[in-house]
Design a protein around this motif. Sequence first.
Motif, PDB file in Angstrom:
ATOM      1  N   VAL A  71       0.855  -1.184   0.000  1.00  0.00           N
ATOM      2  CA  VAL A  71       0.000   0.000   0.000  1.00  0.00           C
ATOM      3  C   VAL A  71       0.889   1.231   0.000  1.00  0.00           C
ATOM      4  O   VAL A  71       1.870   1.308   0.747  1.00  0.00           O
ATOM      5  CB  VAL A  71      -0.921   0.005   1.238  1.00  0.00           C
ATOM      6  CG1 VAL A  71      -1.650   1.326   1.364  1.00  0.00           C
ATOM      7  CG2 VAL A  71      -1.920  -1.149   1.161  1.00  0.00           C
ATOM      8  N   GLN A  72       0.553   2.189  -0.843  1.00  0.00           N
ATOM      9  CA  GLN A  72       1.273   3.456  -0.870  1.00  0.00           C
ATOM     10  C   GLN A  72       0.413   4.516  -0.179  1.00  0.00           C
ATOM     11  O   GLN A  72      -0.812   4.570  -0.387  1.00  0.00           O
ATOM     12  CB  GLN A  72       1.568   3.888  -2.303  1.00  0.00           C
ATOM     13  CG  GLN A  72       2.544   2.973  -3.036  1.00  0.00           C
ATOM     14  CD  GLN A  72       1.909   1.667  -3.486  1.00  0.00           C
ATOM     15  OE1 GLN A  72       0.806   1.658  -4.025  1.00  0.00           O
ATOM     16  NE2 GLN A  72       2.593   0.557  -3.266  1.00  0.00           N
ATOM     17  N   LEU A  73       1.062   5.349   0.612  1.00  0.00           N
ATOM     18  CA  LEU A  73       0.368   6.367   1.395  1.00  0.00           C
ATOM     19  C   LEU A  73       0.977   7.729   1.092  1.00  0.00           C
ATOM     20  O   LEU A  73       2.193   7.892   1.171  1.00  0.00           O
ATOM     21  CB  LEU A  73       0.505   6.063   2.887  1.00  0.00           C
ATOM     22  CG  LEU A  73       0.013   4.684   3.344  1.00  0.00           C
ATOM     23  CD1 LEU A  73       0.417   4.402   4.781  1.00  0.00           C
ATOM     24  CD2 LEU A  73      -1.498   4.569   3.184  1.00  0.00           C
ATOM     25  N   VAL A  74       0.122   8.696   0.789  1.00  0.00           N
ATOM     26  CA  VAL A  74       0.592  10.044   0.491  1.00  0.00           C
ATOM     27  C   VAL A  74      -0.141  11.020   1.398  1.00  0.00           C
ATOM     28  O   VAL A  74      -1.373  11.129   1.351  1.00  0.00           O
ATOM     29  CB  VAL A  74       0.345  10.413  -0.979  1.00  0.00           C
ATOM     30  CG1 VAL A  74       0.804  11.845  -1.249  1.00  0.00           C
ATOM     31  CG2 VAL A  74       1.082   9.437  -1.897  1.00  0.00           C
ATOM     32  N   GLU A  75       0.638  11.726   2.218  1.00  0.00           N
ATOM     33  CA  GLU A  75       0.062  12.663   3.176  1.00  0.00           C
ATOM     34  C   GLU A  75       0.071  14.077   2.614  1.00  0.00           C
ATOM     35  O   GLU A  75       0.921  14.429   1.780  1.00  0.00           O
ATOM     36  CB  GLU A  75       0.853  12.658   4.492  1.00  0.00           C
ATOM     37  CG  GLU A  75       0.951  11.320   5.174  1.00  0.00           C
ATOM     38  CD  GLU A  75       2.382  10.880   5.364  1.00  0.00           C
ATOM     39  OE1 GLU A  75       2.635  10.132   6.331  1.00  0.00           O
ATOM     40  OE2 GLU A  75       3.240  11.291   4.575  1.00  0.00           O
TER      41      GLU A  75
END
Length: 117
Positions: free
Chosen positions: A2-6
């Motif tokens: 899973v890729q997470l971008v804040e």
Amino acid sequence: QVQLVESGGGLVQPGGSLRLSCAASGSIFEINIMGWYRQAPGKVRELVASIASGGNINYGDSVKGRFTISRDDAKNTVYLQMDSLKPEDTAVYYCHAQVGRLKFNNWGQGTQVTVSS
């Protein structure tokens, strides 16, 4: 995986508000829990808030009553609404996802939140 971008960090005065966003992509259907941790200089990383796939929510003691976690499943995004911010909330905030049966930890790149007058 899973890729997470804040997004959404920044500088705010004490008593102010900010909203952080974390957009997830990849194997999103394997996410068990999503949430936010923070790490201040010289301190250990600590839980801020988390929300499980079934809806159960947890908050760190220091943010209860001031921060609210929510999610938009249509956008695969988790939000952290931070109100009544204090200087001690200053930290790098990391989005986190626990993924799959083996509970792998996935982390975002972090976003700086600074509370100062």
